[in-house]
Write a protein that holds these residues in place. Structure first.
Motif: not given
Lengths: 118, 330, 105
Positions: B91-113
């Motif tokens: 449970x802990x791992x799934x919740x942590x993973x979901x939070x982290x994936x949610x965090x990546x949604x706001x991250x700038x795109x991969x590889x953009x200069x």
């Protein structure tokens, strides 16, 4: 064919969670250390993936204009982090060996049973 | 095209990682974690981090595997069947993973200069280091010159870890039984190990030579003190594994290795103090020579030498104490 | 013309190398015990990797890169048999019995 580049972050997070799970769910201390290694490695990958520039090349300067280089800063951070990682792994293994000598086991549950103060 | 390669390698990593969790034979799990490191080194190459990949291949697939195997021979190879249901950790791992994936949604795109990471500091290193330092490998100039403080700190951390390992293990337990995997004594006569001996004799010099190449070619290609040190250590550990710990310790006595681990940090810090005595800042190499570029190159070379000596000493020290440990009787 | 021939030759070599690697991998999965698996993987790796490296060296032409590729091959030719030998020896020392067909009577 174009795949959204962000998948790399998601798979890295998956790897991170696999390592994290091994770290907290398994009772064997050596297995925990292996899980810690996977966790560490996924963080290295995350940093390096952030430093990647599309169409870039390794940050070793070549003659000529207009060459795109990937970001060298994460590389420097992770380079030293790997050595520190192996140093901490060695320390963890040393502790494991001493725990085995003191308790006769490296399974967390058995250690708790034998440790009266717990 | 590149993203297909990334996807393939990441897939291999995921499969390996999941297999590692499921296996209860620790021996196989350690070997798989070695393969995991090798695959991740390949992935690092495709992500342009050649210096890091060299390091990961030598450390992850080489040295840490040897250390883990040495530990396994002391603590046992089997993991017990788990008694608890792992629902809470899951449970802990799934919740942590979901939070982290949610965090990546706001991250700038991969590889953009134009990502924020690429806007600050890094452009300066890429544009100015050719003129200021005068060597092509930006990673080396950042590691040894721009961020020399960090590197000194990391080198000290490694030294501290060695001191910790020595405090934990150097005493030796009273019950005796030689570490079978790494420390077994071998007779000097010709036995069926002859192929291994000849193979190792042919390989070790080239590995050491490659280590020197990586050390002194670091200005122009991937490499540096850290990588050279672990390659050197891997070559020497190979020698020790084939010819036995006793022989290896006659070649390189433990006292010398302990001295190495301390000496490198002293070299590194000593250069910093020398530059201070010359009237410039700590680790500002301009004081060393008159020409600014020559001074930087000389400073980097000396500092990398310090790193090489400490990391090599550290790796061999740790190997010696783990391999020389005797198994305690229950 | 020469470029085309070299290109074709290098692709033939690379594909042949890939073929040997695939055969080796199938052997690794399908063989019954450690020794036969080692036989399948060890033998095909030397030739497969060698052919791929040779093909890549042809692509690179007369440069330092192809010298490095050939050096890697030389290194592989040394490490692969020694590694396979060490593995087989370790398996024997660990008392792994070779697979035999059960006798019928």
């Amino acid at each position: 064919m174009s795949i959204p580049g962000d998948f790399i972050y998601w798979i890295v997070i998956l790897l991170m969670m696999i390592g994290f799970y091994t770290l907290i769910a398994r009772a064997n201390l050596v297995k925990k250390l292996i899980g810690l290694g996977i966790f560490q490695n996924s963080i290295f990958l995350l940093f390096i993936a952030m430093g990647k520039v599309e169409g870039g090349t390794a940050p070793i300067l070549v003659a000529g204009e207009g060459v795109t280089y990937s970001n060298p800063l994460p590389h420097v951070l992770i380079l030293t982090a790997i050595v520190v990682g192996v140093a901490t792994l060695a320390l963890g293994l040393g502790l494991t060996i001493r725990i085995k000598e003191a308790f006769g086991t490296v399974e967390e549950d058995d250690i708790h049973q034998k440790d009266e103060s717990f | 095209m590149e993203s297909i390669i990334h996807l393939g390698l990441l897939g291999l990593l995921s499969v390996t990682a999941i297999t590692i969790i499921r296996l209860r034979t620790l021996f196989a799990a350690v070997m798989l974690s070695s393969i995991y490191s090798l695959v991740s080194a390949a992935l690092l190459v495709t992500l342009d981090a050649v210096d890091v990949a060299l390091m990961e291949a030598a450390v992850g697939a080489g040295i840490s595997t040897v250390l883990m195997l040495g530990t396994l021979s002391l603590v046992g190879r089997k993991e017990k069947r788990p008694v608890r249901q792992p629902l809470l950790p899951l449970f802990v791992v799934v919740v942590t993973g979901a939070v982290l994936v949610y965090g990546t949604l706001d991250m700038p795109g991969f590889g953009a200069p134009d990502n924020p990471v690429h806007r600050h500091v890094a452009p300066r290193y890429l544009q100015e280091s050719g003129r200021e330092i005068g060597i092509p490998n930006v990673v080396t100039s950042v590691l040894a010159s721009y961020r020399g403080y960090d590197t000194l700190g990391e080198t000290t951390v490694i030294f501290a870890a060695v001191v910790g390992v020595l405090l934990l293990l150097a005493g030796g337990s009273r019950h005796t039984e030689q570490n079978e995997v790494l420390g077994a004594e071998q007779s000097a006569t010709f036995d069926d190990r002859v192929i291994l001996r000849v193979g190792a004799k042919m390989l070790v010099p080239f590995i050491l030579l490659f280590g020197l190449y990586v050390q002194f070619h670091a200005d122009y290609g991937p490499g540096g003190g850290f990588q050279a040190a672990v390659i050197f250590a891997a070559g020497f550990i190979l020698y020790a594994l084939v010819f036995g710990l006793k022989v290896a310790q006659r070649v390189l006595p433990p006292a010398v290795v302990y001295l190495c681990a301390a000496l490198g940090v002293l070299i590194f810090a000593g250069i910093g103090l020398t530059t201070m005595a010359e009237g410039t800042n700590f680790l500002d190499y301009h004081a060393l020579l008159r020409d600014p570029q020559d001074a930087q190159v000389a400073g980097i070379m000396l500092v990398e030498l310090g790193v090489l000596v400490t990391v090599f000493g550290a790796m061999i020290t740790i190997f010696y104490v783990v391999a020389g440990r005797r198994r305690s009787r229950p | 013309m020469t470029v085309l021939v070299l290109e074709g030759l290098s692709w033939v070599l690379i594909l042949a190398g890939v073929f040997f690697m695939v055969v080796g991998s199938i052997g690794l999965l399908r063989m019954p015990d450690v020794y036969t698996r080692l036989h399948a993987a060890g033998m095909t790796d030397s030739i497969g990797a060698g052919l791929i490296l040779l093909g890549l060296a042809l692509q690179a032409g007369f440069t330092l890169i192809s010298v490095r590729l050939l050096l890697i091959w030389a290194f592989l030719l040394l490490t692969n048999p020694v590694g396979s030998y060490a593995l087989a020896r370790a398996a024997r020392a660990g008392r792994v019995r070779p697979f035999t067909v059960p006798e019928r009577d």
